[in-house]
Design a protein around this motif. Structure first.
Motif, PDB file in Angstrom:
ATOM      1  N   ALA A  73       0.814  -1.215   0.000  1.00 44.62           N
ATOM      2  CA  ALA A  73       0.000   0.000   0.000  1.00 44.62           C
ATOM      3  C   ALA A  73       0.847   1.264   0.000  1.00 44.62           C
ATOM      4  CB  ALA A  73      -0.932  -0.007   1.212  1.00 44.62           C
ATOM      5  N   LYS A  74       1.950   1.252   0.748  1.00 43.66           N
ATOM      6  CA  LYS A  74       2.725   2.480   0.938  1.00 43.66           C
ATOM      7  C   LYS A  74       3.909   2.626  -0.016  1.00 43.66           C
ATOM      8  CE  LYS A  74      -0.063   3.569   4.122  1.00 43.66           C
ATOM      9  NZ  LYS A  74      -1.149   4.537   3.757  1.00 43.66           N
ATOM     10  N   LEU A  75       4.391   1.532  -0.570  1.00 40.30           N
ATOM     11  CA  LEU A  75       5.557   1.614  -1.445  1.00 40.30           C
ATOM     12  C   LEU A  75       5.248   1.116  -2.863  1.00 40.30           C
ATOM     13  CD1 LEU A  75       8.373   0.447   1.027  1.00 40.30           C
ATOM     14  CD2 LEU A  75       7.482   2.750   0.609  1.00 40.30           C
ATOM     15  N   ALA A  76       4.762  -0.116  -2.967  1.00 38.43           N
ATOM     16  CA  ALA A  76       4.512  -0.690  -4.293  1.00 38.43           C
ATOM     17  C   ALA A  76       3.469   0.113  -5.071  1.00 38.43           C
ATOM     18  CB  ALA A  76       4.070  -2.144  -4.165  1.00 38.43           C
ATOM     19  N   MET A  77       2.409   0.536  -4.404  1.00 41.36           N
ATOM     20  CA  MET A  77       1.370   1.307  -5.092  1.00 41.36           C
ATOM     21  C   MET A  77       1.891   2.662  -5.562  1.00 41.36           C
ATOM     22  SD  MET A  77      -1.541  -0.179  -5.611  1.00 41.36           S
ATOM     23  CE  MET A  77      -2.672   1.200  -5.844  1.00 41.36           C
ATOM     24  N   MET A 122       7.291  10.488  -7.128  1.00 45.11           N
ATOM     25  CA  MET A 122       7.570   9.125  -6.680  1.00 45.11           C
ATOM     26  C   MET A 122       8.638   9.108  -5.592  1.00 45.11           C
ATOM     27  SD  MET A 122       9.194   5.849  -8.708  1.00 45.11           S
ATOM     28  CE  MET A 122       7.921   5.773  -9.948  1.00 45.11           C
ATOM     29  N   VAL A 123       9.734   9.796  -5.848  1.00 41.57           N
ATOM     30  CA  VAL A 123      10.840   9.812  -4.881  1.00 41.57           C
ATOM     31  C   VAL A 123      10.402  10.456  -3.570  1.00 41.57           C
ATOM     32  CG1 VAL A 123      13.122  10.743  -4.396  1.00 41.57           C
ATOM     33  CG2 VAL A 123      12.624   9.812  -6.661  1.00 41.57           C
ATOM     34  N   ALA A 124       9.706  11.585  -3.667  1.00 38.80           N
ATOM     35  CA  ALA A 124       9.299  12.314  -2.462  1.00 38.80           C
ATOM     36  C   ALA A 124       8.312  11.503  -1.623  1.00 38.80           C
ATOM     37  CB  ALA A 124       8.677  13.655  -2.861  1.00 38.80           C
ATOM     38  N   ILE A 125       7.335  10.907  -2.286  1.00 35.08           N
ATOM     39  CA  ILE A 125       6.306  10.169  -1.542  1.00 35.08           C
ATOM     40  C   ILE A 125       6.856   8.867  -0.978  1.00 35.08           C
ATOM     41  CG2 ILE A 125       4.034   9.074  -1.709  1.00 35.08           C
ATOM     42  CD1 ILE A 125       3.429  11.156  -3.927  1.00 35.08           C
ATOM     43  N   LEU A 126       7.746   8.207  -1.733  1.00 29.96           N
ATOM     44  CA  LEU A 126       8.378   6.996  -1.205  1.00 29.96           C
ATOM     45  C   LEU A 126       9.175   7.315   0.050  1.00 29.96           C
ATOM     46  CD1 LEU A 126       9.644   5.105  -4.401  1.00 29.96           C
ATOM     47  CD2 LEU A 126       7.863   4.363  -2.814  1.00 29.96           C
ATOM     48  N   ALA A 127       9.944   8.403   0.004  1.00 32.79           N
ATOM     49  CA  ALA A 127      10.736   8.804   1.174  1.00 32.79           C
ATOM     50  C   ALA A 127       9.825   9.126   2.356  1.00 32.79           C
ATOM     51  CB  ALA A 127      11.600  10.015   0.822  1.00 32.79           C
ATOM     52  N   PHE A 128       8.740   9.848   2.070  1.00 35.30           N
ATOM     53  CA  PHE A 128       7.783  10.214   3.120  1.00 35.30           C
ATOM     54  C   PHE A 128       7.154   8.967   3.735  1.00 35.30           C
ATOM     55  CE2 PHE A 128       3.395  11.139   4.356  1.00 35.30           C
ATOM     56  CZ  PHE A 128       3.598  12.159   5.283  1.00 35.30           C
ATOM     57  N   ASN A 129       6.763   8.007   2.899  1.00 30.52           N
ATOM     58  CA  ASN A 129       6.099   6.799   3.394  1.00 30.52           C
ATOM     59  C   ASN A 129       7.054   5.896   4.168  1.00 30.52           C
ATOM     60  OD1 ASN A 129       3.633   7.544   2.421  1.00 30.52           O
ATOM     61  ND2 ASN A 129       3.651   6.197   0.644  1.00 30.52           N
ATOM     62  N   VAL A 130       8.315   5.844   3.739  1.00 30.74           N
ATOM     63  CA  VAL A 130       9.296   5.060   4.484  1.00 30.74           C
ATOM     64  C   VAL A 130       9.446   5.626   5.900  1.00 30.74           C
ATOM     65  CG1 VAL A 130      11.753   4.506   4.688  1.00 30.74           C
ATOM     66  CG2 VAL A 130      10.594   4.217   2.496  1.00 30.74           C
ATOM     67  N   LEU A 131       9.542   6.941   6.011  1.00 29.05           N
ATOM     68  CA  LEU A 131       9.638   7.579   7.322  1.00 29.05           C
ATOM     69  C   LEU A 131       8.372   7.340   8.145  1.00 29.05           C
ATOM     70  CD1 LEU A 131      11.290  11.001   6.360  1.00 29.05           C
ATOM     71  CD2 LEU A 131      12.359   9.061   7.525  1.00 29.05           C
ATOM     72  N   ALA A 132       7.212   7.384   7.454  1.00 29.94           N
ATOM     73  CA  ALA A 132       5.942   7.157   8.156  1.00 29.94           C
ATOM     74  C   ALA A 132       5.860   5.743   8.700  1.00 29.94           C
ATOM     75  CB  ALA A 132       4.778   7.430   7.205  1.00 29.94           C
ATOM     76  N   ILE A 133       6.393   4.777   7.950  1.00 36.51           N
ATOM     77  CA  ILE A 133       6.391   3.385   8.403  1.00 36.51           C
ATOM     78  C   ILE A 133       7.343   3.212   9.580  1.00 36.51           C
ATOM     79  CG2 ILE A 133       7.022   1.026   7.768  1.00 36.51           C
ATOM     80  CD1 ILE A 133       6.054   1.654   4.928  1.00 36.51           C
ATOM     81  N   ILE A 134       8.536   3.782   9.455  1.00 31.29           N
ATOM     82  CA  ILE A 134       9.554   3.635  10.505  1.00 31.29           C
ATOM     83  C   ILE A 134       9.088   4.247  11.823  1.00 31.29           C
ATOM     84  CG2 ILE A 134      11.873   4.341  11.228  1.00 31.29           C
ATOM     85  CD1 ILE A 134      12.712   4.153   8.294  1.00 31.29           C
ATOM     86  N   PHE A 135       8.497   5.447  11.733  1.00 29.58           N
ATOM     87  CA  PHE A 135       8.096   6.163  12.943  1.00 29.58           C
ATOM     88  C   PHE A 135       6.610   5.990  13.268  1.00 29.58           C
ATOM     89  CE2 PHE A 135      11.859   8.467  11.397  1.00 29.58           C
ATOM     90  CZ  PHE A 135      12.655   8.380  12.526  1.00 29.58           C
ATOM     91  N   ASP A 136       5.939   5.099  12.496  1.00 32.52           N
ATOM     92  CA  ASP A 136       4.526   4.783  12.752  1.00 32.52           C
ATOM     93  C   ASP A 136       3.662   6.036  12.834  1.00 32.52           C
ATOM     94  OD1 ASP A 136       2.355   3.141  13.163  1.00 32.52           O
ATOM     95  OD2 ASP A 136       2.603   3.080  15.343  1.00 32.52           O
ATOM     96  N   ILE A 137       3.742   6.848  11.784  1.00 27.80           N
ATOM     97  CA  ILE A 137       2.964   8.090  11.714  1.00 27.80           C
ATOM     98  C   ILE A 137       1.615   7.790  11.068  1.00 27.80           C
ATOM     99  CG2 ILE A 137       2.933  10.478  10.900  1.00 27.80           C
ATOM    100  CD1 ILE A 137       5.978  10.332  10.665  1.00 27.80           C
TER     101      ILE A 137
END
Length: 220
Positions: A73-77, A122-137
């Motif tokens: 949902a957060k990366l592949a999509m 793509m790059v910006a949202i992937l980076a944002f979502n990775v941080l959101a996953i790591i920090f459970d935002i």
């Protein structure tokens, strides 16, 4: 066991595999982003396969499927949606400079701008979502979903098949809403995955029509 949901997952897998075959059986989409798109779709296939097994009663896969679903949902999509316009425009970019200039004036938006915007997003949202996953935002979920929908609207700008793209957007928006239906959880999740399958089938139709010669949107 949840037989209806397992069936929904299998239909989703079939829809995804048809899409993967469509974009890889032609030389029209000669772009590295076709590989990114294919990998993203294959990851969703793997996720759906684990889901089919999970809902068929293999409870040991629940935690793995939940993790794969989050990544899908957060990366592949995100890779999927923002690769679409780049892959679609790849044939244009492979033309010579004169032809490209002639084609560019017929677009409602420059293909160069579309590609640049898609790649940057793509790059910006992937980076944002990775941080959101790591920090459970949790608050980041809505923003991520909105970004995906905006990505499809960007894709709709370059194709004549706007009805198919808008239909795919509606199907995708209805996916989370299906979990709120006052029906059994098995049937609700089946509808969830059938809507996803419909979404990918509609986007696949856009690419199939492209290979038959229906190319890009022109200024009306």
């Amino acid at each position: 066991m949840s037989y209806l949901d397992t069936l929904g997952e299998l239909v989703l897998i079939a829809s995804l595999l048809m899409f993967i075959i469509s974009i890889n059986k032609t030389s029209k989409f000669d772009s590295p982003f076709r590989n990114y798109l294919t990998i993203a779709l294959l990851f969703i296939v793997v996720t759906a396969s684990f889901g089919a097994a999970r809902f068929a009663g293999v409870e040991q896969l629940i935690s793995i499927h939940d993790l794969l679903s989050l990544i899908s949902a957060k990366l592949a999509m995100v890779v999927y949606v923002f690769s679409l316009p780049v892959v679609m425009l790849s044939q244009v970019l492979n033309r010579n400079y004169k032809d490209l200039e002639e084609l560019s004036i017929n677009f409602s938006i420059s293909p160069f701008k579309v590609i640049k915007l898609a790649k940057s997003a793509m790059v910006a949202i992937l980076a944002f979502n990775v941080l959101a996953i790591i920090f459970d935002i949790q608050a980041a979920n809505l923003l991520s979903d909105v970004a995906v929908i905006l990505g499809f609207l960007l894709f709709s700008l370059i194709t004549k098949e706007k009805a198919l793209v808008y239909g795919a957007i509606v199907a995708l928006v209805l996916v989370p809403a299906s979990t709120q239906l006052h029906i059994s959880s098995d049937l609700s999740m089946a509808v969830f995955h059938l809507l996803l399958a419909l979404h990918f089938w509609l986007i696949n139709k856009v690419f199939v029509n492209f290979t038959k010669g229906q190319v890009f949107a022109q200024v009306s």
